[in-house]
Design a protein around this motif. Structure first.
Motif, PDB file in Angstrom:
ATOM      1  N   ASP A  57       0.909  -1.180  -0.168  1.00 38.15           N
ATOM      2  CA  ASP A  57       0.039  -0.020  -0.080  1.00 38.15           C
ATOM      3  C   ASP A  57       0.680   1.198   0.111  1.00 38.15           C
ATOM      4  OD1 ASP A  57      -2.168  -1.497   0.025  1.00 38.15           O
ATOM      5  OD2 ASP A  57      -2.690  -1.322   2.080  1.00 38.15           O
ATOM      6  N   ILE A  58       2.083   1.171   0.690  1.00 41.67           N
ATOM      7  CA  ILE A  58       2.936   2.459   0.807  1.00 41.67           C
ATOM      8  C   ILE A  58       3.518   2.654  -0.709  1.00 41.67           C
ATOM      9  CG2 ILE A  58       5.025   3.268   1.686  1.00 41.67           C
ATOM     10  CD1 ILE A  58       4.349   1.875   4.457  1.00 41.67           C
ATOM     11  N   VAL A  59       3.891   1.486  -1.174  1.00 42.46           N
ATOM     12  CA  VAL A  59       4.481   1.588  -2.766  1.00 42.46           C
ATOM     13  C   VAL A  59       3.126   2.418  -3.448  1.00 42.46           C
ATOM     14  CG1 VAL A  59       5.324   0.399  -4.705  1.00 42.46           C
ATOM     15  CG2 VAL A  59       5.986   0.041  -2.196  1.00 42.46           C
ATOM     16  N   ILE A  60       2.198   1.751  -3.505  1.00 38.09           N
ATOM     17  CA  ILE A  60       0.994   2.504  -4.487  1.00 38.09           C
ATOM     18  C   ILE A  60       0.843   3.888  -3.911  1.00 38.09           C
ATOM     19  CG2 ILE A  60      -1.482   2.190  -4.642  1.00 38.09           C
ATOM     20  CD1 ILE A  60      -1.052  -0.831  -4.440  1.00 38.09           C
ATOM     21  N   LYS A  61       0.785   4.237  -2.750  1.00 41.10           N
ATOM     22  CA  LYS A  61       0.519   5.835  -2.580  1.00 41.10           C
ATOM     23  C   LYS A  61       1.647   6.510  -2.648  1.00 41.10           C
ATOM     24  CE  LYS A  61      -0.568   4.975   2.035  1.00 41.10           C
ATOM     25  NZ  LYS A  61      -0.925   5.411   3.324  1.00 41.10           N
ATOM     26  N   GLY A  64      -6.365  -0.482 -11.501  1.00 42.73           N
ATOM     27  CA  GLY A  64      -6.600  -1.854 -10.862  1.00 42.73           C
ATOM     28  C   GLY A  64      -5.804  -1.628  -9.742  1.00 42.73           C
ATOM     29  N   GLY A  65      -5.528  -2.967  -9.038  1.00 46.23           N
ATOM     30  CA  GLY A  65      -4.748  -3.053  -8.063  1.00 46.23           C
ATOM     31  C   GLY A  65      -3.418  -2.473  -7.720  1.00 46.23           C
ATOM     32  N   GLU A  66      -2.539  -2.599  -8.804  1.00 48.13           N
ATOM     33  CA  GLU A  66      -1.106  -1.880  -9.098  1.00 48.13           C
ATOM     34  C   GLU A  66      -0.991  -1.211 -10.369  1.00 48.13           C
ATOM     35  OE1 GLU A  66      -0.048  -6.051 -10.436  1.00 48.13           O
ATOM     36  OE2 GLU A  66      -1.502  -5.190  -9.007  1.00 48.13           O
TER      37      GLU A  66
END
Length: 564
Positions: A456-460, A480-482
């Motif tokens: 989640d940290i990487v995505i944000k 989508g997810g990533e």
């Protein structure tokens, strides 16, 4: 806003005030004639419903609008007379064509009222300053047409090791970085887009200097973030009391710090505006409201005919609606109830405008479909502030519907629709635009090896980087997810490739702290020309195909779709 614009607004408000006075003079003449008919020859006589309704309507309007134009004494006296006429105006005999006789308890009132109505004219010479308009707002241009403003991060009072790390880490997000000591601390002329990062040892002194700069320059103090070694309740309480807006214990999590800086700066500088529909039959008052609200950055549309309200709502699609309670033969409360018949307008904030001061009547009106009751005369400051609060709240609720909760980016369905919207603009205006699909490389391994919290940290972090590196006119969505989708209006694929390559390089340079050590993640991108396809969905598919080609070619880079 420049002096010329301020003078233009002031001149317009002055002309509206003069126009109001001329109309009020005519209405007061009409009131005097009506009052004479109601007490012909000095004796009470049955008066017509039309005369009483006309007098009551004029007094109601003056009570609600005179104060806005600087005639407070006139408005106050009109309100008192309005309340005295109200019991008579609300009496309705079975046959409305018959004259309306005054009941015994009101027999003397016409004689008294005619004297007081004649005295209203003199109050046009008793003026005060009209309610101050808000003549200076930073909305001289459409913010969406501007590049995303740079956020200036000032590193102040940090140890060299920590400052070196943060300068490198935060610059990857597109922040402008300066290093200063406490004695040389300044905001470089852009306090509105600045944030200060300091240490627990220098927080008190930095907070004091920022307070002095705020007082001297008149600008708001920038967000103050603190990094330190002690992480317990008493330490955090001390830092909060000393002026810190956020705290990050060492070792510093750079992606989370970047996210917090962006959020704090944007919250402080977010300009609250929106679209406002006004339904009111008082042309002078509406013109005044429109001038003040437009000057504060709102788009405003005013209508006077309640019968057009549904079509105007569908066409203008406002964020909030201001609605007069009494409009000739129509009741605003009934109009509000009618609006709520349509499911799409059930959540539309409706604010009543009325000179009605009876709290019970106000509550009854609110119960029929509105959200707030503003009593006329409404000061310009109060009007603008109410509009800002209501529009901000409406925007918050809308964002819950259209934005992804983790990243704050547009949801899948919304970004797909925005692709179609931009494609339509390309077709209509011969624009050249691009669409891109982005995907984090080996993201499943990140989740499997380091946990979903790290994922989640990487995505944000990627979401924050995209917001900071792209223009305010670019649209970003979590597809989508990533996987992410980006729309770049009026941008060729060559230009898009250059920008997104820079983003790929910056993202790969970001270090994520995990229990197993630092982690770096790369990014793959596919780009297609949005204007080169018959449908927006076809351009998305082409960008996705280019993304697949990038993945098979080794990831960590950008590929542009080329038709065979």
């Amino acid at each position: 806003m420049g002096r010329t614009s301020q003078a233009s607004v002031a001149d317009k408000l002055a002309r509206l005030r003069l126009s109001f006075r001329k109309k009020a003079e005519g209405e007061l003449d009409e009131l005097t004639v009506t009052a004479s008919r109601l007490a012909r020859g000095g004796q009470p006589r049955p008066g017509s419903i039309k005369d009483i309704a006309s007098a009551y309507s004029i007094l109601h309007r003056l009570a609600g609008s005179a104060g806005t134009f600087g005639y407070t004494a006139l408005g106050d006296q009109a309100r008192r007379l309005e309340q005295r006429l109200k019991p008579m105006a609300e009496r309705r005999p079975p046959d409305t064509n018959k004259p309306l006789g005054f009941p015994e308890e009101h027999a003397q009132q016409p004689l008294d009222i005619i004297v007081e109505i004649e005295g209203l004219r003199s109050l046009l010479d008793v003026t005060d300053e009209p309610v101050k308009g808000i003549l200076e707002h930073p909305y001289s241009s459409d913010p969406r047409s501007e590049p995303t403003p740079d956020i200036h991060v000032i590193l102040c009072g940090l140890r060299d090791e920590a400052a070196d790390f943060l300068e490198h880490a935060l610059s990857n997000y597109g922040f402008l970085i300066s290093r200063m000591d406490v004695d040389s601390l300044s905001l470089n002329g852009k306090p509105g887009m600045s944030a200060v990062v300091t240490s627990e040892d220098t927080l008190v002194e930095v907070s004091r200097v920022l307070g002095a700069l705020e007082c001297a320059g008149g600008a708001s103090r920038p967000p103050l973030l603190c990094v330190g070694r002690q992480d317990d309740f008493k330490s955090r309480y001390f830092l909060a009391d000393a002026g810190a807006d956020a705290f990050f214990p060492e070792p510093i999590d750079a992606p989370q710090l970047a996210e917090r800086i962006e959020r704090l700066v944007n919250e402080q500088n977010e300009s609250v505006s929106g679209k406002i529909l006004i339904l009111d039959d008082d042309e002078h008052l509406v013109a005044h409201y429109c001038t003040v609200l437009e000057n504060a950055g709102f788009r405003v549309k005013a209508i006077s005919d309640p019968e057009t309200v549904l079509s105007e709502l569908s066409e203008f699609r406002p964020d909030i609606m201001l609605l007069d309670v009494r409009m000739g033969a129509y009741s605003g409360t009934t109009v509000a109830k009618l609006i709520r018949f349509e499911p799409e307008w059930v959540s539309l904030p409706i604010v009543y405008l009325s000179s009605e001061q009876d709290k019970h009547v106000q509550l009854e009106a609110l119960a029929k479909g509105a959200d707030e009751f503003m009593t006329k005369p409404v000061s310009d400051d109060y009007l603008v502030r109410t509009a800002q609060i209501r529009c901000y709240r409406a925007r918050q609720l809308n964002e819950l519907l259209i934005k992804d909760s983790l990243t704050g980016l547009l949801k899948h369905s919304v970004i797909k629709q925005e692709v179609e919207n931009e494609h339509a603009r390309c077709q209509r205006m011969s624009h050249v635009s691009s669409v891109a699909m982005l995907d984090l490389d080996h993201f499943k391994a990140v989740n499997d090896q380091h946990g979903h919290r790290t994922g989640d940290i990487v995505i944000k972090a990627l979401a924050n980087l995209l917001r900071n590196r792209l223009r305010s006119t670019d649209q970003i969505g979590r597809y989508g997810g990533e996987e992410f989708a980006v729309i770049l209006p009026q941008c060729t694929t060559c230009e898009a490739q250059k920008v997104l390559t820079q983003i790929c390089n910056a993202f790969s340079d970001i270090s994520f702290a995990t229990a197993d050590g630092d982690l770096s993640v790369t990014l793959s991108v596919g780009i297609a020309a949005l204007d080169a396809f018959d449908f927006g969905s076809d351009a998305l598919d082409a960008a996705d195909q280019a993304l697949y080609e990038r993945k098979t070619a080794g990831r960590n880079g950008v590929t542009v779709f080329h038709q065979v």
